[in-house]
Design an enzyme around this catalytic site. Structure first.
Site, PDB file in Angstrom:
ATOM      1  N   GLU A 242     -44.798 -16.232   3.041  1.00 17.08           N
ATOM      2  CA  GLU A 242     -46.184 -16.661   2.842  1.00 17.08           C
ATOM      3  C   GLU A 242     -46.364 -18.174   2.983  1.00 17.08           C
ATOM      4  O   GLU A 242     -46.646 -18.883   2.001  1.00 17.08           O
ATOM      5  CB  GLU A 242     -46.705 -16.147   1.488  1.00 17.08           C
ATOM      6  CG  GLU A 242     -46.614 -14.630   1.442  1.00 17.08           C
ATOM      7  CD  GLU A 242     -47.426 -13.976   0.330  1.00 17.08           C
ATOM      8  OE1 GLU A 242     -47.739 -14.655  -0.667  1.00 17.08           O
ATOM      9  OE2 GLU A 242     -47.736 -12.783   0.480  1.00 17.08           O
ATOM     10  N   GLU A 338     -44.710  -6.795   3.669  1.00 12.88           N
ATOM     11  CA  GLU A 338     -44.927  -6.833   2.219  1.00 12.88           C
ATOM     12  C   GLU A 338     -46.279  -6.300   1.798  1.00 12.88           C
ATOM     13  O   GLU A 338     -47.315  -6.737   2.278  1.00 12.88           O
ATOM     14  CB  GLU A 338     -44.775  -8.265   1.670  1.00 12.88           C
ATOM     15  CG  GLU A 338     -44.763  -8.262   0.139  1.00 12.88           C
ATOM     16  CD  GLU A 338     -44.778  -9.646  -0.494  1.00 12.88           C
ATOM     17  OE1 GLU A 338     -43.967 -10.497  -0.083  1.00 12.88           O
ATOM     18  OE2 GLU A 338     -45.591  -9.850  -1.408  1.00 12.88           O
TER      19      GLU A 338
END
Ligand SMILES: *[C@@H]1O[C@H](CO)[C@@H](O)[C@H](O)[C@H]1NC(C)=O
Ligand SMILES: *[C@@H]1O[C@H](CO)[C@@H](O)[C@H](O)[C@H]1NC(C)=O
Length: 490
Positions: A242, A338
Protein backbone atom coordinates in the site's frame (compact mmCIF):
# COMPACT_ATOMS: atom_id res chain seq x y z
CA UNK A 1 -20.36 -48.04 -22.22
CA UNK A 2 -16.90 -46.72 -23.07
CA UNK A 3 -17.10 -44.27 -20.20
CA UNK A 4 -18.14 -47.07 -17.80
CA UNK A 5 -15.11 -49.09 -18.84
CA UNK A 6 -12.81 -46.08 -18.48
CA UNK A 7 -14.24 -45.34 -15.06
CA UNK A 8 -13.77 -48.97 -14.01
CA UNK A 9 -10.20 -48.98 -15.31
CA UNK A 10 -9.42 -45.69 -13.67
CA UNK A 11 -10.88 -46.94 -10.40
CA UNK A 12 -8.73 -50.07 -10.62
CA UNK A 13 -5.58 -48.08 -11.28
CA UNK A 14 -6.37 -45.75 -8.41
CA UNK A 15 -6.78 -48.71 -6.04
CA UNK A 16 -3.63 -50.53 -7.08
CA UNK A 17 -1.54 -47.43 -7.78
CA UNK A 18 -2.10 -46.25 -4.27
CA UNK A 19 -1.45 -42.51 -4.67
CA UNK A 20 -1.58 -39.46 -6.89
CA UNK A 21 -3.64 -41.10 -9.62
CA UNK A 22 -6.76 -39.14 -10.44
CA UNK A 23 -9.83 -40.95 -11.61
CA UNK A 24 -11.12 -39.71 -14.94
CA UNK A 25 -14.12 -37.52 -14.10
CA UNK A 26 -17.07 -38.83 -16.09
CA UNK A 27 -19.97 -37.60 -14.01
CA UNK A 28 -20.87 -34.07 -12.93
CA UNK A 29 -20.68 -33.04 -9.30
CA UNK A 30 -21.83 -30.08 -7.19
CA UNK A 31 -20.56 -28.72 -3.87
CA UNK A 32 -22.02 -25.91 -1.77
CA UNK A 33 -21.19 -23.62 1.13
CA UNK A 34 -23.85 -21.27 2.44
CA UNK A 35 -24.60 -18.33 4.71
CA UNK A 36 -25.58 -20.31 7.81
CA UNK A 37 -22.85 -22.91 7.45
CA UNK A 38 -25.26 -25.83 7.03
CA UNK A 39 -23.45 -26.47 3.74
CA UNK A 40 -19.65 -26.41 4.10
CA UNK A 41 -18.08 -27.76 0.89
CA UNK A 42 -21.00 -30.19 1.04
CA UNK A 43 -21.80 -32.44 -1.91
CA UNK A 44 -25.29 -31.56 -3.22
CA UNK A 45 -27.39 -32.79 -6.17
CA UNK A 46 -25.28 -32.58 -9.31
CA UNK A 47 -26.47 -30.63 -12.37
CA UNK A 48 -28.11 -32.60 -15.18
CA UNK A 49 -27.66 -32.22 -18.92
CA UNK A 50 -30.42 -30.30 -20.66
CA UNK A 51 -33.04 -27.98 -19.21
CA UNK A 52 -33.71 -30.10 -16.09
CA UNK A 53 -36.81 -29.68 -13.94
CA UNK A 54 -37.08 -26.19 -12.45
CA UNK A 55 -40.68 -26.71 -11.30
CA UNK A 56 -41.99 -23.43 -9.89
CA UNK A 57 -38.53 -22.17 -8.93
CA UNK A 58 -37.15 -18.93 -10.35
CA UNK A 59 -34.73 -19.63 -13.17
CA UNK A 60 -31.54 -18.01 -14.39
CA UNK A 61 -29.47 -18.45 -17.55
CA UNK A 62 -25.69 -18.28 -17.78
CA UNK A 63 -23.46 -18.87 -20.81
CA UNK A 64 -19.79 -19.84 -20.93
CA UNK A 65 -17.50 -19.97 -23.91
CA UNK A 66 -15.48 -23.16 -23.37
CA UNK A 67 -13.99 -23.05 -26.88
CA UNK A 68 -10.64 -21.37 -27.56
CA UNK A 69 -12.29 -18.03 -28.37
CA UNK A 70 -13.41 -17.85 -24.73
CA UNK A 71 -10.03 -18.52 -23.11
CA UNK A 72 -8.94 -15.74 -20.75
CA UNK A 73 -6.32 -15.69 -17.97
CA UNK A 74 -4.47 -18.72 -16.57
CA UNK A 75 -4.85 -19.37 -12.84
CA UNK A 76 -1.86 -19.43 -10.49
CA UNK A 77 -3.86 -20.12 -7.35
CA UNK A 78 -5.79 -18.89 -4.34
CA UNK A 79 -4.91 -18.45 -0.69
CA UNK A 80 -4.33 -15.87 2.00
CA UNK A 81 -1.70 -13.84 3.81
CA UNK A 82 0.65 -15.59 6.20
CA UNK A 83 1.19 -12.84 8.78
CA UNK A 84 3.01 -12.94 12.11
CA UNK A 85 -0.45 -13.34 13.67
CA UNK A 86 -0.92 -16.46 11.53
CA UNK A 87 2.46 -18.00 12.35
CA UNK A 88 2.29 -17.15 16.06
CA UNK A 89 -1.20 -18.59 16.47
CA UNK A 90 -0.56 -21.67 14.28
CA UNK A 91 2.49 -22.45 16.40
CA UNK A 92 0.37 -22.66 19.55
CA UNK A 93 -1.17 -25.87 18.13
CA UNK A 94 0.25 -29.29 18.91
CA UNK A 95 2.31 -30.67 16.02
CA UNK A 96 -0.44 -33.22 15.27
CA UNK A 97 -3.10 -30.53 15.14
CA UNK A 98 -0.88 -28.19 13.08
CA UNK A 99 -0.12 -30.93 10.54
CA UNK A 100 -3.82 -31.66 10.22
CA UNK A 101 -4.61 -27.98 9.71
CA UNK A 102 -1.84 -27.48 7.12
CA UNK A 103 -3.13 -30.53 5.25
CA UNK A 104 -6.61 -29.02 5.20
CA UNK A 105 -5.26 -25.70 3.92
CA UNK A 106 -2.59 -26.81 1.45
CA UNK A 107 -3.80 -30.13 0.00
CA UNK A 108 -6.88 -31.53 -1.72
CA UNK A 109 -8.00 -32.81 1.70
CA UNK A 110 -9.36 -29.28 1.99
CA UNK A 111 -8.96 -25.94 0.23
CA UNK A 112 -5.82 -26.88 -1.75
CA UNK A 113 -4.46 -23.31 -1.48
CA UNK A 114 -1.46 -22.75 -3.74
CA UNK A 115 -0.82 -18.99 -3.52
CA UNK A 116 0.14 -17.20 -0.32
CA UNK A 117 1.40 -13.74 0.53
CA UNK A 118 3.63 -13.20 3.51
CA UNK A 119 4.72 -10.14 5.44
CA UNK A 120 8.40 -9.14 5.33
CA UNK A 121 8.98 -7.95 8.91
CA UNK A 122 6.13 -6.49 10.95
CA UNK A 123 2.71 -5.60 9.55
CA UNK A 124 -0.38 -4.44 11.40
CA UNK A 125 -0.97 -8.13 12.20
CA UNK A 126 2.19 -8.59 14.28
CA UNK A 127 2.47 -8.57 18.04
CA UNK A 128 4.54 -5.80 19.69
CA UNK A 129 7.10 -4.57 18.96
CA UNK A 130 7.27 -3.70 15.25
CA UNK A 131 10.49 -4.95 13.62
CA UNK A 132 12.32 -5.43 10.32
CA UNK A 133 15.14 -7.78 9.36
CA UNK A 134 17.85 -5.14 9.87
CA UNK A 135 16.85 -2.90 12.77
CA UNK A 136 20.43 -2.54 14.01
CA UNK A 137 19.26 -0.57 17.05
CA UNK A 138 18.20 2.23 14.69
CA UNK A 139 21.82 2.87 13.62
CA UNK A 140 22.71 3.16 9.93
CA UNK A 141 23.95 -0.20 8.63
CA UNK A 142 25.14 0.32 5.07
CA UNK A 143 27.15 -2.92 5.22
CA UNK A 144 23.92 -4.71 6.26
CA UNK A 145 25.96 -6.67 8.80
CA UNK A 146 23.05 -6.45 11.23
CA UNK A 147 20.73 -8.30 8.86
CA UNK A 148 18.91 -11.19 10.57
CA UNK A 149 15.47 -12.74 10.30
CA UNK A 150 15.01 -12.85 14.06
CA UNK A 151 12.68 -15.31 15.78
CA UNK A 152 9.58 -14.20 13.92
CA UNK A 153 11.17 -14.10 10.47
CA UNK A 154 12.69 -17.53 11.03
CA UNK A 155 9.37 -18.97 12.23
CA UNK A 156 7.64 -17.52 9.17
CA UNK A 157 10.19 -18.96 6.73
CA UNK A 158 9.83 -22.35 8.44
CA UNK A 159 6.03 -22.20 8.18
CA UNK A 160 6.24 -21.38 4.45
CA UNK A 161 8.68 -24.27 3.95
CA UNK A 162 6.21 -26.66 5.64
CA UNK A 163 3.45 -25.41 3.35
CA UNK A 164 5.65 -25.92 0.30
CA UNK A 165 6.38 -29.51 1.39
CA UNK A 166 2.64 -30.21 1.31
CA UNK A 167 1.76 -28.18 -1.80
CA UNK A 168 4.31 -28.53 -4.61
CA UNK A 169 2.50 -25.87 -6.69
CA UNK A 170 2.86 -23.28 -3.92
CA UNK A 171 3.76 -19.76 -5.05
CA UNK A 172 4.79 -17.19 -2.44
CA UNK A 173 4.57 -13.39 -2.65
CA UNK A 174 6.52 -11.41 -0.05
CA UNK A 175 5.45 -7.83 0.76
CA UNK A 176 7.24 -5.25 2.89
CA UNK A 177 5.27 -2.91 5.20
CA UNK A 178 8.32 -0.82 6.06
CA UNK A 179 12.05 -1.08 5.40
CA UNK A 180 14.45 -0.70 8.36
CA UNK A 181 13.97 2.62 10.16
CA UNK A 182 17.49 3.84 9.29
CA UNK A 183 16.64 3.73 5.57
CA UNK A 184 13.76 6.20 6.06
CA UNK A 185 13.70 10.01 6.26
CA UNK A 186 11.76 9.89 9.54
CA UNK A 187 13.98 7.18 11.04
CA UNK A 188 11.09 5.06 12.36
CA UNK A 189 9.22 1.91 11.26
CA UNK A 190 5.95 3.26 12.64
CA UNK A 191 4.68 6.03 14.89
CA UNK A 192 5.03 8.99 12.50
CA UNK A 193 3.59 10.00 9.15
CA UNK A 194 6.00 12.94 8.84
CA UNK A 195 8.67 12.27 6.21
CA UNK A 196 7.43 8.69 6.06
CA UNK A 197 9.49 8.08 2.93
CA UNK A 198 12.51 6.12 1.84
CA UNK A 199 15.76 8.08 2.17
CA UNK A 200 16.49 7.62 -1.52
CA UNK A 201 17.04 11.19 -2.66
CA UNK A 202 13.61 11.26 -4.26
CA UNK A 203 12.38 14.19 -2.16
CA UNK A 204 15.73 15.93 -2.55
CA UNK A 205 16.48 15.77 1.18
CA UNK A 206 18.17 12.40 1.51
CA UNK A 207 21.81 11.43 1.85
CA UNK A 208 23.60 11.92 -1.46
CA UNK A 209 21.70 11.68 -4.73
CA UNK A 210 20.30 8.19 -4.26
CA UNK A 211 20.36 7.85 -0.46
CA UNK A 212 19.90 4.25 0.64
CA UNK A 213 18.41 2.97 -2.63
CA UNK A 214 21.16 0.35 -3.01
CA UNK A 215 20.78 -0.82 0.59
CA UNK A 216 17.00 -0.97 0.11
CA UNK A 217 17.57 -3.28 -2.88
CA UNK A 218 20.08 -5.40 -0.95
CA UNK A 219 17.54 -5.78 1.86
CA UNK A 220 15.29 -7.74 -0.53
CA UNK A 221 18.21 -9.80 -1.87
CA UNK A 222 19.28 -10.77 1.65
CA UNK A 223 15.74 -11.57 2.76
CA UNK A 224 15.07 -13.82 -0.25
CA UNK A 225 18.39 -15.63 0.24
CA UNK A 226 17.74 -16.11 3.97
CA UNK A 227 14.26 -17.53 3.31
CA UNK A 228 15.53 -19.84 0.58
CA UNK A 229 18.20 -21.14 2.97
CA UNK A 230 15.32 -22.24 5.22
CA UNK A 231 13.44 -23.92 2.34
CA UNK A 232 11.01 -21.09 1.56
CA UNK A 233 11.20 -20.14 -2.10
CA UNK A 234 10.02 -16.56 -2.76
CA UNK A 235 8.43 -16.31 -6.22
CA UNK A 236 7.58 -12.61 -6.17
CA UNK A 237 7.81 -9.48 -4.03
CA UNK A 238 6.12 -6.13 -3.80
CA UNK A 239 8.60 -3.57 -2.48
CA UNK A 240 5.95 -1.65 -0.52
CA UNK A 241 2.55 -2.75 0.75
CA UNK A 242 0.00 0.00 0.00
CA UNK A 243 2.46 2.68 -1.18
CA UNK A 244 -0.21 5.43 -0.94
CA UNK A 245 -1.10 4.60 2.69
CA UNK A 246 0.97 6.48 5.29
CA UNK A 247 -0.23 5.87 8.85
CA UNK A 248 1.36 6.18 12.28
CA UNK A 249 -0.39 3.21 13.92
CA UNK A 250 1.53 0.45 12.15
CA UNK A 251 4.47 0.06 9.72
CA UNK A 252 3.82 1.97 6.50
CA UNK A 253 5.84 4.03 4.04
CA UNK A 254 4.64 6.41 1.36
CA UNK A 255 6.06 5.85 -2.11
CA UNK A 256 5.38 7.83 -5.28
CA UNK A 257 4.58 5.96 -8.50
CA UNK A 258 7.67 7.16 -10.40
CA UNK A 259 9.75 6.56 -7.29
CA UNK A 260 8.61 2.91 -7.21
CA UNK A 261 9.32 2.58 -10.93
CA UNK A 262 12.83 4.07 -10.55
CA UNK A 263 13.64 1.95 -7.49
CA UNK A 264 12.69 -1.26 -9.32
CA UNK A 265 14.25 -0.34 -12.66
CA UNK A 266 17.57 0.99 -11.32
CA UNK A 267 18.06 -0.83 -8.00
CA UNK A 268 15.84 -3.75 -6.99
CA UNK A 269 15.57 -5.38 -10.44
CA UNK A 270 19.32 -5.23 -11.16
CA UNK A 271 20.19 -6.36 -7.58
CA UNK A 272 17.98 -9.46 -7.82
CA UNK A 273 19.40 -10.24 -11.28
CA UNK A 274 23.02 -9.91 -10.21
CA UNK A 275 22.36 -12.15 -7.19
CA UNK A 276 21.02 -14.77 -9.62
CA UNK A 277 17.52 -14.66 -8.13
CA UNK A 278 14.50 -15.22 -10.37
CA UNK A 279 12.06 -13.64 -7.91
CA UNK A 280 9.63 -11.40 -9.79
CA UNK A 281 8.75 -7.86 -8.71
CA UNK A 282 5.06 -6.95 -8.86
CA UNK A 283 3.85 -3.35 -9.01
CA UNK A 284 1.61 -1.36 -6.68
CA UNK A 285 -0.16 -3.63 -4.12
CA UNK A 286 -2.95 -1.14 -3.44
CA UNK A 287 -6.53 -0.16 -4.32
CA UNK A 288 -8.26 -0.07 -7.71
CA UNK A 289 -8.97 3.69 -7.54
CA UNK A 290 -5.48 4.83 -8.66
CA UNK A 291 -4.66 2.71 -11.74
CA UNK A 292 -2.26 5.45 -12.94
CA UNK A 293 0.14 4.28 -10.19
CA UNK A 294 0.80 0.77 -11.57
CA UNK A 295 0.65 2.16 -15.11
CA UNK A 296 3.53 4.53 -14.33
CA UNK A 297 5.49 1.74 -12.62
CA UNK A 298 5.05 -0.52 -15.66
CA UNK A 299 6.08 2.30 -17.97
CA UNK A 300 9.17 3.14 -15.89
CA UNK A 301 10.30 -0.40 -15.00
CA UNK A 302 9.08 -2.38 -18.00
CA UNK A 303 12.30 -4.37 -18.07
CA UNK A 304 11.47 -5.94 -14.70
CA UNK A 305 7.73 -5.64 -14.06
CA UNK A 306 4.86 -7.31 -15.91
CA UNK A 307 2.47 -7.97 -13.03
CA UNK A 308 0.17 -5.76 -10.95
CA UNK A 309 -1.17 -6.45 -7.44
CA UNK A 310 -4.52 -4.91 -6.40
CA UNK A 311 -6.34 -4.54 -3.07
CA UNK A 312 -10.09 -4.31 -2.41
CA UNK A 313 -10.39 -1.25 -0.17
CA UNK A 314 -11.35 1.52 -2.61
CA UNK A 315 -14.47 3.21 -1.25
CA UNK A 316 -16.40 1.98 -4.24
CA UNK A 317 -14.57 -1.15 -5.33
CA UNK A 318 -14.69 -1.66 -9.09
CA UNK A 319 -12.97 -4.74 -10.46
CA UNK A 320 -13.64 -3.66 -14.05
CA UNK A 321 -10.55 -1.47 -13.53
CA UNK A 322 -8.58 -4.71 -14.06
CA UNK A 323 -10.28 -5.33 -17.40
CA UNK A 324 -9.54 -1.74 -18.49
CA UNK A 325 -5.94 -2.22 -17.35
CA UNK A 326 -5.69 -5.47 -19.34
CA UNK A 327 -7.09 -3.73 -22.42
CA UNK A 328 -4.38 -1.06 -22.26
CA UNK A 329 -1.65 -3.54 -21.23
CA UNK A 330 -2.40 -6.82 -23.07
CA UNK A 331 0.65 -8.63 -21.63
CA UNK A 332 0.02 -7.75 -17.99
CA UNK A 333 -0.74 -10.38 -15.32
CA UNK A 334 -2.88 -9.26 -12.39
CA UNK A 335 -3.70 -10.49 -8.88
CA UNK A 336 -6.02 -9.50 -6.08
CA UNK A 337 -3.45 -9.64 -3.29
CA UNK A 338 -5.37 -8.35 -0.27
CA UNK A 339 -8.88 -8.14 1.12
CA UNK A 340 -9.85 -8.59 4.77
CA UNK A 341 -12.45 -11.04 6.09
CA UNK A 342 -13.96 -9.46 9.24
CA UNK A 343 -16.40 -11.56 11.28
CA UNK A 344 -18.92 -8.76 10.70
CA UNK A 345 -18.67 -9.07 6.89
CA UNK A 346 -21.48 -10.29 4.63
CA UNK A 347 -21.61 -14.09 4.42
CA UNK A 348 -20.48 -13.95 0.77
CA UNK A 349 -17.82 -11.25 1.18
CA UNK A 350 -14.84 -13.55 0.48
CA UNK A 351 -16.60 -15.17 -2.47
CA UNK A 352 -17.45 -11.71 -3.77
CA UNK A 353 -13.85 -10.45 -3.66
CA UNK A 354 -12.77 -13.62 -5.44
CA UNK A 355 -15.38 -13.76 -8.19
CA UNK A 356 -15.09 -10.05 -9.12
CA UNK A 357 -11.34 -10.13 -9.83
CA UNK A 358 -11.66 -13.52 -11.59
CA UNK A 359 -14.28 -12.07 -13.93
CA UNK A 360 -11.78 -9.28 -14.69
CA UNK A 361 -8.52 -11.07 -15.54
CA UNK A 362 -7.04 -11.79 -12.10
CA UNK A 363 -4.83 -14.90 -12.05
CA UNK A 364 -5.24 -15.41 -8.32
CA UNK A 365 -6.81 -14.04 -5.16
CA UNK A 366 -5.52 -13.80 -1.59
CA UNK A 367 -7.44 -13.01 1.59
CA UNK A 368 -6.12 -11.06 4.60
CA UNK A 369 -5.26 -13.17 6.62
CA UNK A 370 -4.87 -16.96 6.74
CA UNK A 371 -5.08 -17.32 10.51
CA UNK A 372 -5.48 -15.39 13.75
CA UNK A 373 -6.10 -16.16 17.41
CA UNK A 374 -9.56 -15.92 18.96
CA UNK A 375 -9.13 -12.13 19.42
CA UNK A 376 -8.37 -11.59 15.70
CA UNK A 377 -4.69 -11.08 16.61
CA UNK A 378 -2.06 -10.81 17.77
CA UNK A 379 -1.78 -7.30 16.36
CA UNK A 380 0.24 -4.19 17.19
CA UNK A 381 -1.25 -2.38 20.19
CA UNK A 382 -0.48 0.96 18.50
CA UNK A 383 -3.12 0.53 15.84
CA UNK A 384 -3.02 -2.85 14.15
CA UNK A 385 -6.26 -4.25 12.76
CA UNK A 386 -8.35 -5.68 15.61
CA UNK A 387 -11.20 -7.02 13.47
CA UNK A 388 -9.17 -8.85 10.80
CA UNK A 389 -10.40 -12.38 11.47
CA UNK A 390 -8.37 -15.12 9.77
CA UNK A 391 -9.82 -17.76 7.46
CA UNK A 392 -8.91 -20.00 10.39
CA UNK A 393 -9.25 -19.08 14.06
CA UNK A 394 -6.86 -20.77 16.47
CA UNK A 395 -8.75 -21.25 19.71
CA UNK A 396 -7.15 -20.98 23.13
CA UNK A 397 -7.98 -24.64 23.88
CA UNK A 398 -5.61 -25.87 21.17
CA UNK A 399 -8.26 -26.47 18.48
CA UNK A 400 -8.97 -24.53 15.31
CA UNK A 401 -12.13 -23.30 13.59
CA UNK A 402 -12.49 -22.98 9.82
CA UNK A 403 -14.45 -19.75 9.36
CA UNK A 404 -17.14 -19.09 6.75
CA UNK A 405 -14.61 -17.12 4.66
CA UNK A 406 -12.45 -20.26 4.47
CA UNK A 407 -15.31 -22.19 2.87
CA UNK A 408 -16.12 -19.30 0.53
CA UNK A 409 -12.53 -19.26 -0.76
CA UNK A 410 -12.34 -23.06 -0.92
CA UNK A 411 -15.39 -23.13 -3.23
CA UNK A 412 -12.92 -21.68 -5.78
CA UNK A 413 -9.47 -22.93 -4.76
CA UNK A 414 -10.44 -26.59 -4.44
CA UNK A 415 -11.98 -26.79 -7.91
CA UNK A 416 -10.06 -24.26 -10.04
CA UNK A 417 -6.53 -25.70 -10.00
CA UNK A 418 -3.23 -24.12 -10.95
CA UNK A 419 -3.08 -23.97 -14.74
CA UNK A 420 -6.85 -23.68 -15.22
CA UNK A 421 -8.00 -21.18 -17.85
CA UNK A 422 -10.81 -18.78 -16.96
CA UNK A 423 -13.55 -18.78 -19.60
CA UNK A 424 -15.47 -15.82 -20.93
CA UNK A 425 -19.11 -15.89 -19.97
CA UNK A 426 -22.26 -13.87 -19.61
CA UNK A 427 -25.35 -13.73 -17.43
CA UNK A 428 -23.89 -12.57 -14.11
CA UNK A 429 -26.00 -9.83 -12.58
CA UNK A 430 -26.51 -8.34 -9.14
CA UNK A 431 -29.53 -6.12 -8.42
CA UNK A 432 -28.51 -3.40 -6.02
CA UNK A 433 -29.84 -4.31 -2.63
CA UNK A 434 -31.84 -7.36 -3.68
CA UNK A 435 -29.21 -9.99 -4.46
CA UNK A 436 -28.29 -11.67 -7.70
CA UNK A 437 -26.34 -14.41 -9.44
CA UNK A 438 -22.64 -14.03 -10.20
CA UNK A 439 -20.60 -16.75 -11.83
CA UNK A 440 -17.18 -17.63 -13.17
CA UNK A 441 -16.06 -20.72 -15.09
CA UNK A 442 -12.76 -22.41 -15.87
CA UNK A 443 -11.38 -25.08 -18.18
CA UNK A 444 -9.08 -27.24 -16.06
CA UNK A 445 -5.85 -29.00 -17.09
CA UNK A 446 -7.62 -32.42 -16.98
CA UNK A 447 -10.34 -31.21 -19.37
CA UNK A 448 -13.05 -30.84 -16.73
CA UNK A 449 -14.84 -27.52 -16.44
CA UNK A 450 -15.64 -25.74 -13.20
CA UNK A 451 -18.53 -23.31 -12.79
CA UNK A 452 -18.80 -21.35 -9.53
CA UNK A 453 -22.19 -19.71 -8.93
CA UNK A 454 -22.80 -17.18 -6.13
CA UNK A 455 -26.49 -16.82 -5.21
CA UNK A 456 -27.17 -13.81 -2.97
CA UNK A 457 -30.95 -14.04 -3.39
CA UNK A 458 -32.94 -15.19 -0.38
CA UNK A 459 -34.46 -17.98 -2.47
CA UNK A 460 -33.23 -20.99 -4.39
CA UNK A 461 -32.57 -20.40 -8.08
CA UNK A 462 -32.64 -23.02 -10.84
CA UNK A 463 -29.66 -22.21 -13.06
CA UNK A 464 -29.04 -23.33 -16.64
CA UNK A 465 -25.54 -22.97 -18.09
CA UNK A 466 -25.18 -23.11 -21.89
CA UNK A 467 -21.71 -23.77 -23.28
CA UNK A 468 -20.28 -22.77 -26.66
CA UNK A 469 -19.25 -26.41 -27.11
CA UNK A 470 -22.98 -27.13 -27.40
CA UNK A 471 -24.01 -28.43 -23.98
CA UNK A 472 -26.58 -27.32 -21.48
CA UNK A 473 -26.35 -28.10 -17.73
CA UNK A 474 -29.04 -27.30 -15.18
CA UNK A 475 -29.39 -27.57 -11.43
CA UNK A 476 -30.55 -26.00 -8.21
CA UNK A 477 -28.48 -23.32 -6.49
CA UNK A 478 -29.72 -23.03 -2.90
CA UNK A 479 -30.61 -19.73 -1.27
CA UNK A 480 -27.65 -17.67 -0.01
CA UNK A 481 -25.02 -20.12 -1.18
CA UNK A 482 -21.96 -20.45 -3.35
CA UNK A 483 -22.17 -23.59 -5.48
CA UNK A 484 -19.38 -25.16 -7.52
CA UNK A 485 -20.21 -27.45 -10.41
CA UNK A 486 -17.53 -29.72 -11.83
CA UNK A 487 -18.53 -30.81 -15.34
CA UNK A 488 -16.89 -33.73 -17.13
CA UNK A 489 -14.56 -33.17 -20.07
CA UNK A 490 -16.32 -32.64 -23.41
C1 LIG B 1 -19.44 -7.28 -3.96
O1 LIG B 1 -18.60 -6.81 -5.00
C2 LIG B 1 -19.06 -5.66 -5.67
C3 LIG B 1 -18.04 -5.29 -6.73
O2 LIG B 1 -17.75 -6.35 -7.55
C4 LIG B 1 -19.22 -4.51 -4.70
O3 LIG B 1 -19.81 -3.41 -5.36
C5 LIG B 1 -20.09 -4.93 -3.52
O4 LIG B 1 -20.08 -3.90 -2.56
C6 LIG B 1 -19.55 -6.20 -2.89
N1 LIG B 1 -20.41 -6.63 -1.80
C7 LIG B 1 -19.91 -7.17 -0.67
C8 LIG B 1 -20.90 -7.49 0.38
O5 LIG B 1 -18.73 -7.39 -0.50
C1 LIG C 1 -17.16 -12.35 -23.91
O1 LIG C 1 -18.55 -12.57 -23.99
C2 LIG C 1 -19.29 -11.38 -24.19
C3 LIG C 1 -20.76 -11.74 -24.07
O2 LIG C 1 -21.09 -12.88 -24.81
C4 LIG C 1 -18.92 -10.79 -25.53
O3 LIG C 1 -19.61 -9.59 -25.72
C5 LIG C 1 -17.41 -10.50 -25.54
O4 LIG C 1 -17.01 -10.06 -26.80
C6 LIG C 1 -16.63 -11.74 -25.18
N1 LIG C 1 -15.25 -11.37 -24.97
C7 LIG C 1 -14.24 -12.13 -25.35
C8 LIG C 1 -12.87 -11.65 -24.99
O5 LIG C 1 -14.38 -13.18 -25.94
Amino acid sequence: MLSTILAALAGHVALTGGHAIHKRVTTPAAYASNSDGSYALTSITAPVQGAGSPGSESTWKLTIDDTSSGYKQTITGFGAAVTDATVTSFNTLSSTELNQLLNVLMTSTGADFSLVRHTIGASDLSGDPAYTYDDNGGAVDTSMSGFNLGDRGTAMAEMLAKMKSLQSDLKVLGSSWSPPAWMKLNGVIDGSTTNNNLNDGYLGSGVGSAGYSSEFAQYFVKYIQAYEALGANINAITIQNEPLNSQAGYPTMYMFDYEQGDLIQSYVGPALASAGLDTAVWAYDHNTDVPSFPQNVLNTASQYVDTVAWHCYASSVDWSVLTDFKNSNPDVTQYMTECWTPASGEWYQASNFTIGPLQNWASGVMAWTLGTDSSDGPHLSSGGCDTCQGLVTINSDGTYTLELAYYMMAQYSKFIPTGAIILNGSGSYTYSGTGGIESVASLNPDGTRTVVIQNTFSNDVYVTVSTSSGQEWSGNVPTESVVTWVLPAV
